[in-house]
Design a protein around this motif. Structure first.
Motif, PDB file in Angstrom:
ATOM      1  N   SER A  15       0.929  -1.230  -0.185  1.00  0.00           N
ATOM      2  CA  SER A  15      -0.045  -0.025  -0.076  1.00  0.00           C
ATOM      3  C   SER A  15       0.808   1.194  -0.026  1.00  0.00           C
ATOM      4  O   SER A  15       0.190   2.391  -0.201  1.00  0.00           O
ATOM      5  CB  SER A  15      -1.048  -0.141   1.062  1.00  0.00           C
ATOM      6  OG  SER A  15      -1.949  -0.929   1.022  1.00  0.00           O
ATOM      7  N   SER A  17       2.577   3.825  -1.759  1.00  0.00           N
ATOM      8  CA  SER A  17       2.552   4.266  -3.175  1.00  0.00           C
ATOM      9  C   SER A  17       3.770   5.199  -3.304  1.00  0.00           C
ATOM     10  O   SER A  17       3.949   6.213  -3.119  1.00  0.00           O
ATOM     11  CB  SER A  17       1.195   5.070  -3.608  1.00  0.00           C
ATOM     12  OG  SER A  17       1.455   5.409  -5.049  1.00  0.00           O
ATOM     13  N   ARG A  32      -1.677  11.014  -9.805  1.00  0.00           N
ATOM     14  CA  ARG A  32      -3.082  10.804  -9.952  1.00  0.00           C
ATOM     15  C   ARG A  32      -3.936  11.887 -10.484  1.00  0.00           C
ATOM     16  O   ARG A  32      -5.301  11.676 -10.777  1.00  0.00           O
ATOM     17  CB  ARG A  32      -3.772  10.343  -8.692  1.00  0.00           C
ATOM     18  CG  ARG A  32      -3.243   9.177  -8.194  1.00  0.00           C
ATOM     19  CD  ARG A  32      -3.494   8.995  -6.734  1.00  0.00           C
ATOM     20  NE  ARG A  32      -3.095   9.812  -5.713  1.00  0.00           N
ATOM     21  CZ  ARG A  32      -3.047   9.907  -4.610  1.00  0.00           C
ATOM     22  NH1 ARG A  32      -3.792   9.122  -3.774  1.00  0.00           N
ATOM     23  NH2 ARG A  32      -2.697  11.138  -3.804  1.00  0.00           N
ATOM     24  N   ASN A  38      -2.415   7.449 -13.423  1.00  0.00           N
ATOM     25  CA  ASN A  38      -1.988   6.199 -12.786  1.00  0.00           C
ATOM     26  C   ASN A  38      -0.633   6.675 -11.865  1.00  0.00           C
ATOM     27  O   ASN A  38       0.436   6.942 -12.500  1.00  0.00           O
ATOM     28  CB  ASN A  38      -1.542   4.885 -13.676  1.00  0.00           C
ATOM     29  CG  ASN A  38      -0.978   3.971 -13.349  1.00  0.00           C
ATOM     30  OD1 ASN A  38      -1.707   3.130 -12.411  1.00  0.00           O
ATOM     31  ND2 ASN A  38       0.116   3.512 -13.580  1.00  0.00           N
ATOM     32  N   ASP A  60       8.705   0.622  -5.982  1.00  0.00           N
ATOM     33  CA  ASP A  60       7.512  -0.037  -6.289  1.00  0.00           C
ATOM     34  C   ASP A  60       7.915  -1.770  -6.435  1.00  0.00           C
ATOM     35  O   ASP A  60       7.178  -2.559  -6.073  1.00  0.00           O
ATOM     36  CB  ASP A  60       6.739   0.289  -7.371  1.00  0.00           C
ATOM     37  CG  ASP A  60       5.972   1.504  -7.066  1.00  0.00           C
ATOM     38  OD1 ASP A  60       5.658   1.448  -5.936  1.00  0.00           O
ATOM     39  OD2 ASP A  60       5.274   2.123  -7.993  1.00  0.00           O
ATOM     40  N   HIS A  96      -0.477  -2.445  -3.622  1.00  0.00           N
ATOM     41  CA  HIS A  96      -0.153  -1.660  -4.572  1.00  0.00           C
ATOM     42  C   HIS A  96      -1.324  -1.193  -5.699  1.00  0.00           C
ATOM     43  O   HIS A  96      -1.535  -0.063  -5.820  1.00  0.00           O
ATOM     44  CB  HIS A  96       0.523  -2.246  -5.762  1.00  0.00           C
ATOM     45  CG  HIS A  96       1.116  -1.213  -6.763  1.00  0.00           C
ATOM     46  ND1 HIS A  96       2.216  -0.332  -6.316  1.00  0.00           N
ATOM     47  CD2 HIS A  96       0.931  -0.965  -7.935  1.00  0.00           C
ATOM     48  CE1 HIS A  96       2.303   0.662  -7.673  1.00  0.00           C
ATOM     49  NE2 HIS A  96       1.661   0.133  -8.571  1.00  0.00           N
ATOM     50  N   TRP A  98      -4.649  -1.413  -4.710  1.00  0.00           N
ATOM     51  CA  TRP A  98      -5.863  -0.717  -3.961  1.00  0.00           C
ATOM     52  C   TRP A  98      -5.072  -0.443  -2.601  1.00  0.00           C
ATOM     53  O   TRP A  98      -5.446  -1.093  -1.742  1.00  0.00           O
ATOM     54  CB  TRP A  98      -6.998  -1.459  -3.953  1.00  0.00           C
ATOM     55  CG  TRP A  98      -7.610  -1.883  -5.223  1.00  0.00           C
ATOM     56  CD1 TRP A  98      -8.392  -0.677  -5.758  1.00  0.00           C
ATOM     57  CD2 TRP A  98      -7.746  -2.771  -5.990  1.00  0.00           C
ATOM     58  NE1 TRP A  98      -9.040  -1.398  -6.961  1.00  0.00           N
ATOM     59  CE2 TRP A  98      -8.642  -2.460  -7.313  1.00  0.00           C
ATOM     60  CE3 TRP A  98      -7.309  -4.313  -5.993  1.00  0.00           C
ATOM     61  CZ2 TRP A  98      -8.656  -3.464  -8.170  1.00  0.00           C
ATOM     62  CZ3 TRP A  98      -7.414  -5.256  -6.930  1.00  0.00           C
ATOM     63  CH2 TRP A  98      -8.185  -4.631  -8.059  1.00  0.00           C
ATOM     64  N   PRO A  99      -4.336   0.791  -2.731  1.00  0.00           N
ATOM     65  CA  PRO A  99      -3.639   1.001  -1.195  1.00  0.00           C
ATOM     66  C   PRO A  99      -4.390   1.796  -0.095  1.00  0.00           C
ATOM     67  O   PRO A  99      -5.277   2.672  -0.484  1.00  0.00           O
ATOM     68  CB  PRO A  99      -2.351   1.922  -1.693  1.00  0.00           C
ATOM     69  CG  PRO A  99      -3.240   2.457  -2.975  1.00  0.00           C
ATOM     70  CD  PRO A  99      -3.859   1.514  -3.547  1.00  0.00           C
ATOM     71  N   GLY A 106      -4.501   3.071  -6.500  1.00  0.00           N
ATOM     72  CA  GLY A 106      -3.107   2.569  -6.679  1.00  0.00           C
ATOM     73  C   GLY A 106      -2.851   2.546  -8.189  1.00  0.00           C
ATOM     74  O   GLY A 106      -3.665   3.094  -9.246  1.00  0.00           O
ATOM     75  N   GLY A 107      -1.661   2.173  -8.446  1.00  0.00           N
ATOM     76  CA  GLY A 107      -1.187   1.916  -9.743  1.00  0.00           C
ATOM     77  C   GLY A 107      -1.743   0.566 -10.451  1.00  0.00           C
ATOM     78  O   GLY A 107      -2.437  -0.270  -9.934  1.00  0.00           O
ATOM     79  N   THR A 112       5.579  -3.754  -9.448  1.00  0.00           N
ATOM     80  CA  THR A 112       5.608  -4.570  -8.370  1.00  0.00           C
ATOM     81  C   THR A 112       5.430  -5.914  -8.667  1.00  0.00           C
ATOM     82  O   THR A 112       6.131  -6.931  -7.763  1.00  0.00           O
ATOM     83  CB  THR A 112       3.989  -4.027  -7.469  1.00  0.00           C
ATOM     84  OG1 THR A 112       4.274  -2.825  -6.976  1.00  0.00           O
ATOM     85  CG2 THR A 112       4.078  -4.776  -6.129  1.00  0.00           C
TER      86      THR A 112
END
Length: 205
Positions: A15, A17, A32, A38, A60, A96, A98-99, A106-107, A112
């Motif tokens: 999580s 970022s 963002r 992203n 990441d 990553h 949905w942090p 998230g990304g 990751t």
């Protein structure tokens, strides 16, 4: 119980970022809010600050590697089996995407998942990285390179190690990565996808 703790910790690590963190450290706009919106290394690169983009990429990837490495290193001591390590791999990736620290925005998970694969096996990670590099340098489309690498990652794993819990973890992560690139797929098909190195007017240097 131990596996659950490892999984939760992995999600929290995921999580973090680094796109947002590095953008703040380098006094850049929030990733963002411009470009693809992203929070990842490719979008940070659109700010024109290569240092911030590289730092984001390393961060990441490192968090994915660290979570898996830690689980594998402590697996024997705490009784975490292959299934537990697979859960850790998926958890750090989900963190990553949905942090919890960034309102679940998230990304797309390219760096990751690379870190996770390197943690599982160095040669597996390098094979996927080589695939990404070949496609990226040939086409200059980061998204296309990610899509090809994601499709081939489970195939590489299956050929090298067979079918086990980690194989299904790689399939799950690759599927999620493809899902997160749905807009990129549409842009590629319509010829609207941005190439590596293109800048965004909404980003500050």
């Amino acid at each position: 119980m131990t596996t659950a703790i490892f999984t939760i910790v992995a999600y929290l690590i995921g999580s973090i970022s680094f796109a947002v963190v590095m953008s703040r450290l380098f006094s850049l706009s929030d990733p963002r809010t411009y470009g693809s919106k992203n929070p990842g290394a490719t979008n940070v690169l659109r700010s024109g600050n290569k240092g911030a983009a590289i730092a984001t990429l390393i961060g990441d990837a490192a968090k994915g590697w660290f979570a898996v490495w830690l689980a594998m290193r402590l697996a024997g001591e705490y009784g975490v089996g292959t299934a537990g390590i697979a859960l850790v791999a998926v958890a750090v990736f989900l963190g990553h995407l949905w942090p919890v620290f960034f309102r679940f925005v998230g990304g797309k998970g390219v760096a990751t998942i690379l870190g996770v694969l390197l943690g599982i096996n160095v040669w597996l990670g390098l094979a996927v990285l080589a695939t990404w590099l070949v496609v990226a340098f040939t086409t200059r489309y980061s998204s296309l390179a990610a899509l090809v690498a994601a499709i081939l990652a489970p195939i590489y794993y299956g050929m090298a190690f067979g079918i086990d819990e980690l194989f299904f973890a790689v399939v799950a992560m690759s599927s999620l990565l493809l899902f997160r690139h749905n807009q990129n797929i549409a842009n590629l098909m319509s010829g609207k996808e941005s190439k590596i190195g293109s800048k965004s007017a909404g980003a500050k240097k």
